[in-house]
Design a protein around this motif. Sequence first.
Motif, PDB file in Angstrom:
ATOM      1  N   GLU A   1      47.393  38.811  35.558  1.00 40.59           N
ATOM      2  CA  GLU A   1      47.006  37.664  34.595  1.00 40.59           C
ATOM      3  C   GLU A   1      45.850  38.198  33.847  1.00 40.59           C
ATOM      4  OE1 GLU A   1      48.523  34.978  33.911  1.00 40.59           O
ATOM      5  OE2 GLU A   1      50.243  35.707  35.026  1.00 40.59           O
TER       6      GLU A   1
ATOM      7  N   LYS B   1      46.667  40.856  31.173  1.00 40.15           N
ATOM      8  CA  LYS B   1      47.466  39.993  30.005  1.00 40.15           C
ATOM      9  C   LYS B   1      46.915  39.220  29.228  1.00 40.15           C
ATOM     10  CE  LYS B   1      51.435  36.958  29.744  1.00 40.15           C
ATOM     11  NZ  LYS B   1      50.712  36.052  29.160  1.00 40.15           N
ATOM     12  N   ASP B   2      45.836  38.649  29.912  1.00 38.16           N
ATOM     13  CA  ASP B   2      44.946  37.392  28.898  1.00 38.16           C
ATOM     14  C   ASP B   2      44.141  38.332  27.996  1.00 38.16           C
ATOM     15  OD1 ASP B   2      43.650  35.019  28.373  1.00 38.16           O
ATOM     16  OD2 ASP B   2      42.198  35.474  29.445  1.00 38.16           O
TER      17      ASP B   2
END
Length: 156
Positions: A81, A84-85
């Motif tokens: 996460e 990806k962010d």
Amino acid sequence: MGPVMGLVLCLSCLLLLSLWKQSSGKGKLPPGPTPLPIIGNMLQLDAKNISQSLRHLSKVYSQVFTVYFGRRPTVVLHGYEAVKDALIDREEEFSGRGSVPVVEKANKGQGRVVFSTGNGWKEMRRFSLITPQNLGMVKRSIEDHVQEEARKTNGG
């Protein structure tokens, strides 16, 4: 005041100055373990199993945290996460490259192709993509090259 006391006073002042400089230089960096002057967080990281050390720190400080390798801060992204962010949702903020002081000094700040960043990198990339096209070097697609090689291999 003896020479030992003077030396202790000077070292204390240097330590305080170093701590002040590190805390004021953080700016917008994410939280992380407090670094020691000069060596940073090197004592908190196991050199033989650095991934395990970073995994442990991510449990304490979240998926995005800062560690210091020496006096240089490094932002660590731990987990899918967080990566990806950073790379998809905030690509413009994370698109830069780190600096290599030896190369910068040798090239007088001009990173050339490999070490350039920012607008210089964008201009260099645009130039290197457009110039061969303008000279007629990239007119055929990769598919044409593959088919031509397949014909040569098959004897056709």
